[in-house]
Structure formats: C-alpha cells, structure tokens
Design a protein around this motif. Structure first.
Motif, PDB file in Angstrom:
ATOM      1  N   ARG A 116     -34.478  15.296  -3.241  1.00  0.00           N
ATOM      2  CA  ARG A 116     -35.212  14.270  -3.995  1.00  0.00           C
ATOM      3  C   ARG A 116     -35.496  13.023  -3.162  1.00  0.00           C
ATOM      4  O   ARG A 116     -36.605  12.508  -3.195  1.00  0.00           O
ATOM      5  CB  ARG A 116     -34.412  13.850  -5.243  1.00  0.00           C
ATOM      6  CG  ARG A 116     -34.349  14.885  -6.322  1.00  0.00           C
ATOM      7  CD  ARG A 116     -35.605  14.973  -7.158  1.00  0.00           C
ATOM      8  NE  ARG A 116     -35.779  13.752  -7.923  1.00  0.00           N
ATOM      9  CZ  ARG A 116     -36.888  13.023  -7.906  1.00  0.00           C
ATOM     10  NH1 ARG A 116     -37.918  13.374  -7.196  1.00  0.00           N
ATOM     11  NH2 ARG A 116     -36.978  11.925  -8.621  1.00  0.00           N
ATOM     12  N   TYR A 117     -34.504  12.547  -2.410  1.00  0.00           N
ATOM     13  CA  TYR A 117     -34.642  11.238  -1.801  1.00  0.00           C
ATOM     14  C   TYR A 117     -34.871  11.259  -0.294  1.00  0.00           C
ATOM     15  O   TYR A 117     -35.334  10.262   0.257  1.00  0.00           O
ATOM     16  CB  TYR A 117     -33.429  10.373  -2.151  1.00  0.00           C
ATOM     17  CG  TYR A 117     -33.310  10.229  -3.643  1.00  0.00           C
ATOM     18  CD1 TYR A 117     -34.196   9.446  -4.365  1.00  0.00           C
ATOM     19  CD2 TYR A 117     -32.352  10.943  -4.357  1.00  0.00           C
ATOM     20  CE1 TYR A 117     -34.119   9.346  -5.742  1.00  0.00           C
ATOM     21  CE2 TYR A 117     -32.261  10.856  -5.740  1.00  0.00           C
ATOM     22  CZ  TYR A 117     -33.152  10.057  -6.427  1.00  0.00           C
ATOM     23  OH  TYR A 117     -33.081   9.966  -7.790  1.00  0.00           O
ATOM     24  N   THR A 122     -40.358  16.277  -5.929  1.00  0.00           N
ATOM     25  CA  THR A 122     -40.280  15.903  -7.343  1.00  0.00           C
ATOM     26  C   THR A 122     -39.083  16.605  -7.984  1.00  0.00           C
ATOM     27  O   THR A 122     -38.498  17.528  -7.398  1.00  0.00           O
ATOM     28  CB  THR A 122     -41.562  16.330  -8.088  1.00  0.00           C
ATOM     29  OG1 THR A 122     -41.632  17.758  -8.087  1.00  0.00           O
ATOM     30  CG2 THR A 122     -42.809  15.720  -7.459  1.00  0.00           C
ATOM     31  N   GLU A 123     -38.770  16.194  -9.203  1.00  0.00           N
ATOM     32  CA  GLU A 123     -37.692  16.872  -9.935  1.00  0.00           C
ATOM     33  C   GLU A 123     -38.034  18.344 -10.140  1.00  0.00           C
ATOM     34  O   GLU A 123     -37.186  19.215  -9.996  1.00  0.00           O
ATOM     35  CB  GLU A 123     -37.446  16.185 -11.277  1.00  0.00           C
ATOM     36  CG  GLU A 123     -36.789  14.834 -11.127  1.00  0.00           C
ATOM     37  CD  GLU A 123     -36.745  14.029 -12.406  1.00  0.00           C
ATOM     38  OE1 GLU A 123     -37.506  14.331 -13.362  1.00  0.00           O
ATOM     39  OE2 GLU A 123     -35.938  13.079 -12.452  1.00  0.00           O
ATOM     40  N   THR A 126     -37.710  20.265  -6.858  1.00  0.00           N
ATOM     41  CA  THR A 126     -36.289  20.413  -6.541  1.00  0.00           C
ATOM     42  C   THR A 126     -35.666  21.494  -7.413  1.00  0.00           C
ATOM     43  O   THR A 126     -34.930  22.353  -6.918  1.00  0.00           O
ATOM     44  CB  THR A 126     -35.555  19.070  -6.741  1.00  0.00           C
ATOM     45  OG1 THR A 126     -36.152  18.097  -5.881  1.00  0.00           O
ATOM     46  CG2 THR A 126     -34.080  19.190  -6.428  1.00  0.00           C
ATOM     47  N   ALA A 141     -28.476  14.412  -9.986  1.00  0.00           N
ATOM     48  CA  ALA A 141     -28.910  13.199  -9.287  1.00  0.00           C
ATOM     49  C   ALA A 141     -28.191  11.977  -9.853  1.00  0.00           C
ATOM     50  O   ALA A 141     -27.717  11.118  -9.095  1.00  0.00           O
ATOM     51  CB  ALA A 141     -30.421  13.031  -9.396  1.00  0.00           C
TER      52      ALA A 141
END
Length: 164
Positions: A116-117, A122-123, A126, A141
């Motif tokens: 994610r980071y 995107t969610e 992922t 998360a």
C-alpha cells in the motif's frame, strides 16, 4: 534458451523496485535478492503470456507469496537487520531503522504496508495480489499503522512528537 529482449528490458526497468519491496518484506538483502531472482525466473517462464498483460503485478504476487511460504515453513520473522552488512544507498541509519521496525510486524501486516505505502497499490490491488478481502487489507493496514506509530525509533526518525 535465449532470453527475449523485451523481458530483459522489463527486468532491468523493474528490478530495483522489486528488490526494494523484497528488502522491506524480508529485512535481509540476500533473502530479498533471492526472492527477486525467483520471481524473475517464474515471470520468464511465462513471458509469452505475461508480456502483454501485467508482468510486474505477477512478479509482486510471486514475491509476496514466496515470502509467505518461506515464513510459514520456517515460522521465523526476522527481528533485526544484519548490522554487519551495510545496505546499499544513502541513509543507511534510516534504512536500518525502517527495516527493523517493519521486521517487527507480522508478515501479513508487513506485506500490506509494503504494497500500500511503498508500492503505492490501491486497497483492491493489494487485496487481489494477496488473495484476501479489501476488509482484511484495511484491518491489517490499521493494525500495522497503529503499531508503527507507537514505535519510538520510527517517531524519532520522522520527527514526530510523542502524543500525550
């Protein structure tokens, strides 16, 4: 068997991003390089089908699944970075702190944070890559970020004040 030129170009373009992700997952440069090499071999074996699709997404899926399989077999989570071996690039101290903090997360949370980071997925992307629901990605998360925010070394690194 000759390696197709477009595969070589793809690998050259994606190797550093894949290696960064693998290093964040494993906390160990040698293990990260092994994961990237395995992913490259698996992508190469399916290159004819993948070249016009999403080879990078497929490679990431291999990284995370192979890492999870390795972790399940060993039931070990690295707890620190090997301080005797300097990490490539600038900001060695910052990287060591970041890798050490990430290594303290459970593998599922660590994978979600990296995807994610660091990989900026995107969610939904992922969730698809990890084979879980979007709700699981959100809860993993949230739990990981809560743990990371409470980590003193990381707060010192980013310059956050301790909250009352």
């Amino acid at each position: 068997m000759a390696v197709p030129e477009d595969f070589s170009d793809w690998l050259i373009g994606q190797r550093s991003a894949l290696l960064r992700s693998a290093l964040l997952l494993t906390g160990d440069l040698a293990a990260a390089e092994d994961l990237v090499q395995e992913a490259a071999i698996k992508v190469a074996a399916r290159w004819d089908r993948l070249r016009d699709q999403q080879p990078t997404a497929y490679a990431r899926r291999i990284l995370y699944r192979d890492h999870a399989s390795w972790w399940r077999r060993r039931r070990e989570t690295p707890t620190a970075v090997d301080q005797d071996r300097p990490l490539p690039g600038p900001d060695h101290e910052q990287r060591s702190v970041l890798l050490g903090v990430l290594a303290g997360l459970p593998p599922g949370q660590r994978a979600v944070i990296v995807l994610r980071y660091f990989d900026d997925l995107t969610e939904r992307q992922t969730a698809d890559l990890l084979g879980v629901s979007v709700g699981t990605v959100k809860s993993q998360a949230h739990a990981a970020l809560t743990r990371l925010r409470s980590h003193g070394e990381l707060r010192d690194l980013v310059g956050e004040e301790t909250r009352p």
